[in-house]
Design a protein around this motif. Structure first.
Motif, PDB file in Angstrom:
ATOM      1  N   UNK A 125       6.987   7.901   5.819  1.00 26.32           N
ATOM      2  CA  UNK A 125       5.982   6.836   5.871  1.00 26.32           C
ATOM      3  C   UNK A 125       5.246   6.729   4.536  1.00 26.32           C
ATOM      4  N   UNK A 126       4.909   7.870   3.933  1.00 32.21           N
ATOM      5  CA  UNK A 126       4.265   7.846   2.616  1.00 32.21           C
ATOM      6  C   UNK A 126       5.189   7.213   1.586  1.00 32.21           C
ATOM      7  N   UNK A 127       6.471   7.562   1.647  1.00 37.13           N
ATOM      8  CA  UNK A 127       7.465   7.006   0.732  1.00 37.13           C
ATOM      9  C   UNK A 127       7.577   5.492   0.893  1.00 37.13           C
ATOM     10  N   UNK A 128       7.719   5.021   2.123  1.00 34.33           N
ATOM     11  CA  UNK A 128       7.882   3.596   2.370  1.00 34.33           C
ATOM     12  C   UNK A 128       6.626   2.807   2.009  1.00 34.33           C
ATOM     13  N   UNK A 129       5.473   3.373   2.309  1.00 32.27           N
ATOM     14  CA  UNK A 129       4.215   2.689   1.982  1.00 32.27           C
ATOM     15  C   UNK A 129       4.128   2.418   0.493  1.00 32.27           C
ATOM     16  N   UNK A 130       4.417   3.422  -0.310  1.00 38.95           N
ATOM     17  CA  UNK A 130       4.355   3.250  -1.759  1.00 38.95           C
ATOM     18  C   UNK A 130       5.508   2.403  -2.284  1.00 38.95           C
ATOM     19  N   UNK A 131       6.695   2.552  -1.698  1.00 39.31           N
ATOM     20  CA  UNK A 131       7.846   1.778  -2.142  1.00 39.31           C
ATOM     21  C   UNK A 131       7.621   0.285  -1.919  1.00 39.31           C
ATOM     22  N   UNK A 132       7.181  -0.085  -0.732  1.00 39.02           N
ATOM     23  CA  UNK A 132       6.990  -1.497  -0.427  1.00 39.02           C
ATOM     24  C   UNK A 132       5.798  -2.073  -1.185  1.00 39.02           C
ATOM     25  N   UNK A 133       4.736  -1.301  -1.322  1.00 37.50           N
ATOM     26  CA  UNK A 133       3.533  -1.834  -1.967  1.00 37.50           C
ATOM     27  C   UNK A 133       3.686  -1.949  -3.478  1.00 37.50           C
ATOM     28  N   UNK A 134       4.388  -1.009  -4.092  1.00 41.55           N
ATOM     29  CA  UNK A 134       4.463  -0.980  -5.556  1.00 41.55           C
ATOM     30  C   UNK A 134       5.573  -1.857  -6.115  1.00 41.55           C
ATOM     31  N   UNK A 135       6.484  -2.320  -5.276  1.00 40.48           N
ATOM     32  CA  UNK A 135       7.574  -3.200  -5.740  1.00 40.48           C
ATOM     33  C   UNK A 135       7.184  -4.649  -5.476  1.00 40.48           C
ATOM     34  N   UNK A 136       7.210  -5.452  -6.516  1.00 42.23           N
ATOM     35  CA  UNK A 136       6.712  -6.817  -6.405  1.00 42.23           C
ATOM     36  C   UNK A 136       7.806  -7.874  -6.397  1.00 42.23           C
ATOM     37  N   UNK A 137       9.057  -7.445  -6.325  1.00 39.81           N
ATOM     38  CA  UNK A 137      10.138  -8.421  -6.229  1.00 39.81           C
ATOM     39  C   UNK A 137      10.153  -9.048  -4.829  1.00 39.81           C
ATOM     40  N   UNK A 138      10.772 -10.200  -4.736  1.00 34.61           N
ATOM     41  CA  UNK A 138      10.832 -10.933  -3.472  1.00 34.61           C
ATOM     42  C   UNK A 138      11.809 -10.250  -2.517  1.00 34.61           C
ATOM     43  N   UNK A 139      11.308  -9.801  -1.389  1.00 35.22           N
ATOM     44  CA  UNK A 139      12.138  -9.115  -0.393  1.00 35.22           C
ATOM     45  C   UNK A 139      12.634 -10.064   0.700  1.00 35.22           C
ATOM     46  N   UNK A 140      12.284 -11.347   0.556  1.00 35.51           N
ATOM     47  CA  UNK A 140      12.650 -12.323   1.579  1.00 35.51           C
ATOM     48  C   UNK A 140      14.161 -12.324   1.833  1.00 35.51           C
TER      49      UNK A 140
END
Length: 205
Positions: free
Chosen positions: A94-109
């Motif tokens: 969960x810590x890994x995913x929280x930082x991974x999703x928040x710190x990456x600003x590319x479009x994940x759509x």
């Protein structure tokens, strides 16, 4: 096409791994490339909301999160697997995913996302819902199967005796493969959905 698989278990050959391996077999048969990253036993600290990633484009803590970010950007689909602890996913994951999703600003759509959970008995639904929230906040279609994406077993290898759970994993892989191909065709013909400028509304002003 490529699917990135994250194993959030501290056991590289545990029941979560058995579920992911079952998926890998189908992906391989369908011509989908996979890469699995083992996260569960890593020393991953949580987000401290410093906001530095907004300036630097990467997390201030230089660990597996920053190593995984370009792979996440390049993949077409993401599978996240976790054991269940107290009806929750592994805290390291969960810590890994929280930082991974928040710190990456590319479009994940329209990157496809699938969560997989492994438990001795209960808590799978809560952990499954917890992981899916990372996808739904990011515009990522959530892949379903014939049942909730879970396998059961306590000791390593016991999930391999869960016939229904393994079938669920195989169905999940086939459904994900179909949707990945459908999304690729949709992008080619129609492009991605139009996006509005985000409206950030706070409850206290």
């Amino acid at each position: 096409m490529k699917v990135l698989m994250i194993n959030g278990s501290p056991r590289p050959n545990g029941n979560t791994a058995a579920a992911l391996r079952e998926m890998e077999k189908i992906f391989a048969a369908e011509g989908i490339e996979t890469e699995t990253i083992q996260i569960g036993a890593n020393a991953i600290r949580g987000c401290i909301a410093c906001g530095r990633c907004g300036e630097a484009g990467r997390c201030v803590f230089d660990d597996a999160v920053n190593e995984t970010a370009p792979k996440f950007e390049a993949c077409d689909g993401l599978v996240v697997g976790s054991p269940v602890y107290y009806a929750s996913a592994n805290a390291t994951l969960v810590a890994f995913l929280t930082r991974l999703f928040y710190s990456t600003h590319f479009d994940k759509t329209m990157k496809a996302g699938a969560a997989v959970v492994a438990a001795r008995r209960g808590g799978t639904s809560a952990a499954f819902d917890e992981l899916n929230k990372f996808f739904t906040i990011s515009g990522m279609p959530v892949i379903s199967s014939q049942y909730w994406n879970s396998v059961h077993g306590r000791e390593p290898g016991q999930a391999e005796q869960d016939a229904e759970g393994l079938q669920t994993m195989r169905t999940l892989s086939r459904n994900m493969t179909f949707l990945l191909r459908s999304i690729a065709l949709g992008k080619e013909k129609y492009g991605l959905p139009a996006r509005e400028t985000p409206q950030r509304t706070n409850f206290i002003r």
